[in-house]
Scaffold this motif. Structure first.
Motif, PDB file in Angstrom:
ATOM      1  N   LYS A   1      -8.705  -7.537   5.226  1.00 53.73           N
ATOM      2  CA  LYS A   1      -8.622  -8.897   4.683  1.00 53.73           C
ATOM      3  C   LYS A   1      -9.930  -9.304   4.013  1.00 53.73           C
ATOM      4  O   LYS A   1      -9.924  -9.966   2.973  1.00 53.73           O
ATOM      5  N   GLU A   2     -11.061  -8.905   4.609  1.00 50.10           N
ATOM      6  CA  GLU A   2     -12.363  -9.278   4.049  1.00 50.10           C
ATOM      7  C   GLU A   2     -12.643  -8.544   2.736  1.00 50.10           C
ATOM      8  O   GLU A   2     -13.082  -9.148   1.761  1.00 50.10           O
ATOM      9  N   ARG A   3     -12.361  -7.235   2.711  1.00 46.55           N
ATOM     10  CA  ARG A   3     -12.652  -6.436   1.518  1.00 46.55           C
ATOM     11  C   ARG A   3     -11.625  -6.625   0.426  1.00 46.55           C
ATOM     12  O   ARG A   3     -11.944  -6.553  -0.763  1.00 46.55           O
ATOM     13  N   GLY A   4     -10.379  -6.803   0.800  1.00 49.31           N
ATOM     14  CA  GLY A   4      -9.303  -6.900  -0.170  1.00 49.31           C
ATOM     15  C   GLY A   4      -8.644  -5.547  -0.416  1.00 49.31           C
ATOM     16  O   GLY A   4      -9.264  -4.483  -0.251  1.00 49.31           O
ATOM     17  N   THR A   5      -7.384  -5.602  -0.803  1.00 55.38           N
ATOM     18  CA  THR A   5      -6.587  -4.390  -0.999  1.00 55.38           C
ATOM     19  C   THR A   5      -7.189  -3.462  -2.039  1.00 55.38           C
ATOM     20  O   THR A   5      -7.260  -2.249  -1.842  1.00 55.38           O
TER      21      THR A   5
ATOM     22  N   GLU B   1       2.169  -9.450   1.724  1.00 50.74           N
ATOM     23  CA  GLU B   1       0.923  -8.686   1.645  1.00 50.74           C
ATOM     24  C   GLU B   1       1.173  -7.201   1.872  1.00 50.74           C
ATOM     25  O   GLU B   1       0.549  -6.345   1.229  1.00 50.74           O
TER      26      GLU B   1
ATOM     27  N   SER C   1       0.705  -0.835  -4.542  1.00 50.06           N
ATOM     28  CA  SER C   1      -0.534  -0.478  -5.240  1.00 50.06           C
ATOM     29  C   SER C   1      -0.886   1.002  -5.106  1.00 50.06           C
ATOM     30  O   SER C   1      -1.856   1.458  -5.714  1.00 50.06           O
TER      31      SER C   1
ATOM     32  N   GLN D   1       2.642  -5.732  -1.206  1.00 52.81           N
ATOM     33  CA  GLN D   1       1.585  -5.648  -2.217  1.00 52.81           C
ATOM     34  C   GLN D   1       0.760  -4.375  -2.081  1.00 52.81           C
ATOM     35  O   GLN D   1       0.492  -3.682  -3.072  1.00 52.81           O
TER      36      GLN D   1
ATOM     37  N   SER E   1     -10.231  -2.924  -3.065  1.00 49.73           N
ATOM     38  CA  SER E   1     -11.406  -2.179  -2.619  1.00 49.73           C
ATOM     39  C   SER E   1     -11.031  -1.032  -1.696  1.00 49.73           C
ATOM     40  O   SER E   1     -11.554   0.086  -1.823  1.00 49.73           O
TER      41      SER E   1
END
Length: 319
Positions: free
Chosen positions: A209-213, A258, A265, A261, A215
């Motif tokens: 959650k902090e870094r994002g998908t 999420e 990706s 998502q 990354s």
């Protein structure tokens, strides 16, 4: 005839018993659905033996076109559903043998399998089959648990140990293994170390959650490259508010949007097989878990279709 049949062609309740009413065989199949209804390696709740048919039933409401990837995945892959492997409910090792045989036969023919479990122990059999064809493989593992616990009541084979056994059997390339979505309480501080000490990359849910998908996927792609890769998805990766029908629930996970998502990706990996495990229909009274599982399998098939289209385009443009 095109497969699967859309619900506006044949009513959803008129099922053939296969995923989205796929045929059991056809020429040039490149993708196969395989049921693996084994659940007696589970440590708490059982019932995942009923998941393959429940997920197939939930798939009846899905339509054949994937609007994000712009493919008809099951038609473009000439997909089939070969039914359920005849597991032995009380014998994990004999069940491994029949699952491995079924998966190996498909992979050896160049058919990409999507296995529907069953508890997570079945993935060890899938990885054995993959390694027979491809040698040690990369792994992307979505889960709330690492499943690298060594023993449970002195038993080495259970649904919490497939990925330590896979390491011991040299089925995986350790620095190309990513375990994503790990969260929850632990037995002791060293539980995560059980994976990192093997060389695996552990991405907890807070880190994701902090870094994002983007990354995290970039890091996975840099490490894995074009190495043959297996994708194993435990439904408890998803928050139990969206997927309550599972065996070992952990709060604080991603929601269904999420989750889709991140799966959508994963377009640049060389996936040679998939499985989806730990769905327990008896604990899924509104069928939201089985519908999410069926949708994820639809997404797996779309990734396979994209790969086929990409390879065909490269072949047509080659000098």
């Amino acid at each position: 005839m095109h497969y699967p049949l859309s619900p506006d062609v044949k009513p959803e309740f008129c099922t053939t018993g296969t995923f989205m009413r796929l045929p059991s065989s056809r020429e040039n199949a490149k993708l196969a659905i395989v049921g693996m209804p084994f659940d007696t390696a589970a440590s708490f709740r059982v019932g995942a033996r009923f998941a393959p048919q429940a997920i197939r039933q939930a798939s009846m409401t899905l339509f054949p076109y994937h609007p994000i990837h712009k493919v008809y995945p099951f038609d473009e892959c000439n997909a089939i559903d070969i039914g359920d492997v005849s597991v032995i409910p009380h014998n994990i090792h004999r069940s491994y043998e029949v699952i491995e045989k079924a998966m190996h036969e498909l992979m050896d023919q160049g058919i990409v399998p999507i296995g529907i479990g069953g508890d997570h122990s079945v993935t060890l059999a899938n990885l054995r089959a993959a390694a027979k064809v491809h040698g040690p493989v990369a792994l992307i593992h979505f889960d709330s648990h690492t499943d690298t616990w060594d023993t449970y009541y002195d038993e080495k084979y259970w649904h919490g140990s497939p990925f330590i056994r896979a390491y011991e059997e040299n089925l995986l390339i350790p620095d190309k293994v990513f375990q994503v979505g790990i969260r929850g309480t632990l037995n002791h501080p060293g539980d995560i170390d059980a994976s990192t000490d093997l060389g695996y990359h552990v991405i907890t849910t807070p880190e994701l959650k902090e870094r994002g998908t983007a990354s995290v996927i970039k890091e996975m792609k840099e490490k894995i490259g074009d190495t043959p890769c297996f994708l194993s998805f435990d439904i408890d990766f998803v928050d139990p508010s969206c997927a309550p029908g599972t065996g070992t629930l952990e709060v604080g996970g991603l929601n269904s949007f999420e989750t889709l998502q991140i799966i959508r990706s994963l377009t640049d990996f060389h996936f040679i097989g998939y499985d989806l495990v730990e769905v327990l229909p008896p604990y899924d009274p509104t069928q939201i878990t089985t519908l999410l599982a069926a949708t994820i399998i639809h997404d797996f098939a779309s990734l396979a279709a994209l790969k086929i289209k990409k390879e065909a385009l490269a072949s047509n443009t080659a000098p």
